[in-house]
Design a protein around this motif. Structure first.
Motif, short mmCIF file in Angstrom:
data_model
loop_
_atom_site.label_atom_id
_atom_site.label_comp_id
_atom_site.label_asym_id
_atom_site.label_seq_id
_atom_site.Cartn_x
_atom_site.Cartn_y
_atom_site.Cartn_z
N ALA A 5 29.98 39.64 37.35
CA ALA A 5 31.48 39.19 37.65
C ALA A 5 32.26 38.59 36.37
CB ALA A 5 31.95 38.20 39.05
N TYR A 16 45.06 41.52 38.54
CA TYR A 16 44.49 41.12 39.74
C TYR A 16 43.05 41.29 39.67
CZ TYR A 16 49.29 40.79 40.75
OH TYR A 16 50.62 40.60 40.97
N LEU A 17 42.48 42.21 39.19
CA LEU A 17 40.88 42.32 39.17
C LEU A 17 40.26 41.53 38.45
CD1 LEU A 17 40.60 46.47 38.76
CD2 LEU A 17 40.25 45.10 40.99
N LEU A 19 41.48 38.25 38.11
CA LEU A 19 41.51 37.15 38.80
C LEU A 19 40.52 37.15 40.03
CD1 LEU A 19 42.99 34.54 39.57
CD2 LEU A 19 44.31 35.97 41.21
N ILE A 20 40.34 38.47 40.68
CA ILE A 20 39.26 38.41 41.47
C ILE A 20 37.83 38.31 41.17
CG2 ILE A 20 38.06 40.07 43.28
CD1 ILE A 20 40.92 41.23 43.75
N SER A 21 37.47 38.67 39.90
CA SER A 21 36.37 38.83 39.24
C SER A 21 35.91 37.30 38.99
CB SER A 21 36.22 39.53 37.97
OG SER A 21 37.04 38.97 36.94
N ILE A 23 37.15 34.66 40.76
CA ILE A 23 36.79 33.94 41.97
C ILE A 23 35.27 34.14 42.46
CG2 ILE A 23 37.23 34.12 44.43
CD1 ILE A 23 40.33 34.61 43.89
N VAL A 24 34.90 35.64 42.16
CA VAL A 24 33.73 35.77 42.53
C VAL A 24 32.39 35.20 41.46
CG1 VAL A 24 31.83 37.68 42.38
CG2 VAL A 24 34.07 38.14 43.50
#
Length: 315
Positions: A5, A16-17, A19-21, A23-24
């Motif tokens: 990640a 957004y991807l 941001l998600i990465s 978080i992971v």
């Protein structure tokens, strides 16, 4: 999780991807961060465990320093390349898998011994662990604040540049590494006074840095570097000796959340607290000094109360 990640922003542009990465990535770090401390607790004991907890703190500081240098070099190639630093997590995970043995919770016998080693109730122990988390949150908040505010202070007082501030922070980090390596010997010398000594070091540092002289900035930064590794390593040592078996990792995680919360709230707290002392960069350091002074009074008062209670029970 952290490795794969962490490098995602190198390959994609979607906000957004990314941001998600992140978080992971944070979840991955959360999985292994507390486990590193728990593994030492479960595999070692006595002075060897104390020594290794100190070395872990030292290696954490070394990791920050080396990673910062490598990121700086990678950024010369472009902002994306800085994220490649997280590739290191992948070989490290294989090294961990190959060389670190499987660990199990301590036996019921050890658990019984640990639980009977103190007359405190379970509720009081839980309160103690929460206090540890809050203590480390405040210490980390101010320790982070020193690193963040120091470059601005040097420029504002016209006694240094960003390059000079990097050198000063590196000196502070080096001191923290040295303290971590020798934590076992320091603890054998100071025992309970490890935590008050750490708070005093941070108090002296935060009062010395804003005095307008570069040599005092350097001296104060180096002295402040003593504080955080003493307090943090002693906290994890205390957890390993007093937490009921099977709960070590959960309690370590709670205390590490305190660490992370301190870093997260540092900018907000310094802006708010600094305004109470004049609203300048210099006033931020006086705000941090006031926090350390209050913590010192609380810690020493708690020790006096605890000693009086023990004395009354023995009578």
């Amino acid at each position: 999780m952290a490795g794969f990640a962490g490098v995602v922003p190198f390959f994609i542009d979607n906000y957004y991807l990314i941001l998600i990465s992140r978080i992971v990535f944070g979840l991955g770090v959360g999985f292994f961060n507390s486990l590193a401390i728990t593994v030492i607790d479960l595999l070692y004991s006595g002075s060897e465990k104390t020594k290794l907890l100190g070395i872990r703190t030292s290696m954490e500081q070394l990791g920050y320093a080396l990673a910062s240098l490598m990121i700086g070099a990678l950024l010369l190639l472009g902002w994306r390349f800085g994220f490649l630093i997280y590739v290191w997590a992948i070989p490290i995970s294989f090294i961990f898998w190959k060389y670190v043995p499987e660990v199990q919770s301590k036996t019921d016998k050890n658990n019984l011994k640990k639980n009977n080693s103190s007359n405190e109730s379970h509720g009081k122990k839980q309160i103690g662990f929460v206090f540890l988390a809050l203590l480390l949150m405040l210490v980390t908040l101010c320790d982070t604040g020193i690193n963040v505010e120091l470059p601005k202070l040097l420029v504002e007082q016209k006694i240094g540049t960003g390059t000079v501030s990097s050198i000063v922070i590196a000196m502070k980090t080096t001191m923290a590494m040295i303290v971590g390596i020798f934590f076992g010997k320091i603890y054998n010398l100071l025992h309970w006074w490890v935590v008050p000594s750490g708070i005093v070091a941070l108090l002296i540092g935060s009062l010395s840095i804003p005095q307008g002289h570069l040599w005092l900035v350097c001296l104060g930064s180096v002295i402040s570097g003593i504080g955080s590794p003493l307090i943090g390593t002693n906290a994890f040592k205390t957890i390993s000796e007093t937490a009921p078996s099977g709960t070590e990792n959960a309690i370590n995680t709670m205390v590490l959340i305190g660490f992370n919360a301190g870093s997260f709230f540092a900018p907000i707290a310094l802006t708010t607290g600094g305004n109470l002392f004049g609203g300048t960069v210099k006033s931020d350091f006086y705000f941090m000094a006031s926090i350390f002074a209050i913590l010192l009074v609380i810690v020493i008062s708690q020790k006096i109360i605890s000693r009086n209670q023990t004395h009354n029970k023995s009578i």
